[in-house]
Write a protein that holds these residues in place. Structure first.
Motif: not given
Length: 518
Positions: A135-137, A139, A179, A184-185, A302
């Motif tokens: 879910s880190h992708v 934010v 990750s 991720s951001s 991204t």
């Protein structure tokens, strides 16, 4: 020492922490008291001259007196905008509108029941933690999506819902710097700050140094395996056994049940799933073109400035609203549009307590940031670590533990690294250590204590999720629940970093262990 002796001692310790923590004032009052303390401390230290240089200004750091007339009136005039612009507030409320419809019509319940019928119960924990990491992708979406669903999944499977929250929280927040094959951001954000810090070095060539945004990608991906395994063991062997005597006393009508799906529910689930699939395909189609409006100015989907990344919460809202509505009408659980609005209203009514806590949390975080107290703490800690001149391996662990400590008071990952990195990156470059390795050490500490600090903006929200199942849940309950994860992540992840470094496994794309690169 035998496990029979260790476990009772551990459980007694966690119980004591829970009791002590739950004696603290209500979270809303606690944040208000913290804010008053910041005001008084800022007044007391505002006249002190500090020699530490603030890397953001290049001048000695100054503590701002928040009780000064100008500072106080500015605080009062910005009180409304501080609350309205509090980042987690919009994320939570907008996402919960869509989730509220999907939950009210029964789509989420039916979907989870169908998944649980084909998923081995023994794999629920690792899969949930893995989804939290993935879910880190998106934010911060994991806080409002994965964590409450973790409770639902565990409860529907006959397991304790707080164990599901703990496992999901560990993956989403405790493993924030891990990750699963997807950047991720946070990656480009930290890399940009690392590059700025590296260019402060007097070493020849440092002024033109470029840091790849994926410089820690291999390490963070490998770290996901560690987080999943450690989180799996702790959830099943430590957390859930401790919760066996904790009664679930939430509203029975609102808790999921693992009954067989009726024909109407199966029909609704088929059409709702199809609508979600069509929505996903439309999103992919609209984002696939090189000139897609979803792309950022750099052409990437991204990047932090890409409309796609900035629309994650809105996408979650739509992706649950549409199938929720479709499920409601096709299964018969929603007779008209009023039922849809009722679902949204019900979700918002359940957020009332969180909104109150968010108000005081937002005011405290604003005051703490304006006072510069967090910056002073971070800079003094980094300078103290520098002056110790410890062996390199010990220094790396020192960065991890310094970051973990500062993280208890300063929640923003970028703010901490802007302060700590400006000192540690150039210092270690002089010792031949690459900025890539220094950043990796920072990321380990930044994640490990997220889950035990009430000052983390989403912490009050997790308390609210727990109270849906166990009404007596307080700050102490959640801290005691997450402390084993935090301690184990901090120690084992630090050891993993040292082993990774000793074996010379690549940290990421364009990354090096030494400076200058060998």
């Amino acid at each position: 020492m035998s496990s029979q002796t260790t476990r009772p001692w551990l459980q007694r310790s966690l119980d004591a922490i829970e009791r002590a923590g739950n004696k603290l004032p209500d979270p809303a009052v606690l944040f208000a008291l913290f804010m008053l303390a910041v005001w008084l401390i800022s007044w007391a230290l505002s006249g002190v001259q500090f020699s530490e240089i603030d890397p953001r200004t290049g001048k000695p750091i100054v503590i701002v007196n928040l009780l000064d007339g100008t500072a106080f009136t500015t605080f009062m005039s910005k009180m409304v905008t501080t609350f309205v612009n509090f980042p987690p507030l919009g994320v939570v409320l907008v996402a919960m509108l869509g989730l509220g419809v999907a939950e009210h019509t029964g789509f989420i319940n039916a979907g989870l029941r169908s998944i649980l019928n084909v998923t081995p119960k023994m794999l629920l924990t690792p899969v949930l933690i893995a989804v939290g990491i993935l879910s880190h992708v998106a934010v911060d979406a994991g806080y409002v999506l994965v964590i409450p669903l973790g409770a639902v999944i565990f409860y529907a499977a006959g397991r304790h819902p707080l164990a599901g929250i703990a496992a999901a929280f560990a993956g989403v927040s405790g493993g924030f710097s891990a990750s699963l094959f997807v950047p991720s951001s946070l990656d480009p954000m930290l890399a940009g700050l690392t590059q700025a810090a590296a260019r402060l070095s007097a070493h020849p060539g440092a002024a033109e140094m470029t840091i790849n945004p994926l410089n820690n990608f291999f390490f963070t991906t490998a770290s996901a395996g560690l987080i999943i395994l450690v989180g799996w063991f702790l959830t099943d062997k430590v957390i859930e056994p401790r919760l066996k005597n904790t009664q679930v006393d939430g509203d029975p009508a609102s808790l999921p049940k693992l009954d067989a799906l009726t024909d109407a529910e199966r029909k609704g689930l088929r059409y709702a799933t199809l609508s979600m699939l069509v929505s996903g395909l439309l999103l992919i189609w609209s984002a696939s073109g090189a000139d897609s409006a979803w792309r950022g100015t750099d052409g990437l989907l991204t990047s932090a400035t890409a409309p796609l990344m900035q629309s994650i919460v809105g996408i979650i809202f739509v992706f649950f609203l549409i199938p929720g509505v479709v499920y409601g009408y096709t299964s018969g659980s929603a007779k008209n549009h009023r039922a849809i609005v009722q679902g949204m209203s019900k979700a918002m009514s359940g957020m009332g307590y969180y909104v109150v806590m968010a108000f005081f949390c937002a005011q405290f975080i604003y005051a703490f940031g304006q006072s510069n107290l967090g910056a002073l703490l971070a800079i003094k800690g980094a300078l103290a670590l520098k002056e110790l001149a410890l062996p390199l391996g010990v220094t790396l662990v020192g960065i991890v533990f310094l970051t973990a400590t500062v993280n208890l008071l300063v929640g923003s990952a970028s703010a901490k690294w802007a302060l700590i990195g400006a000192i540690m990156v150039p210092m270690l470059m002089e010792l031949g250590v690459s900025p890539d390795l220094t950043q990796a050490a920072y990321r380990v500490g930044d994640s490990s204590t997220n889950i035990i600090t009430p000052l983390m903006p989403y912490f009050p929200l997790i308390v609210v999720f727990c109270q849906k199942y166990v009404k007596s849940t307080g700050i102490g309950t959640l801290i005691a629940l997450m402390l084993p994860f935090s301690v184990c992540f901090l120690v084992l992840w630090s050891a993993f970093l040292l082993l990774y470094w000793a074996l010379g496994i690549p940290l990421g794309i364009g990354a090096h262990y030494t400076f200058p690169a060998l």
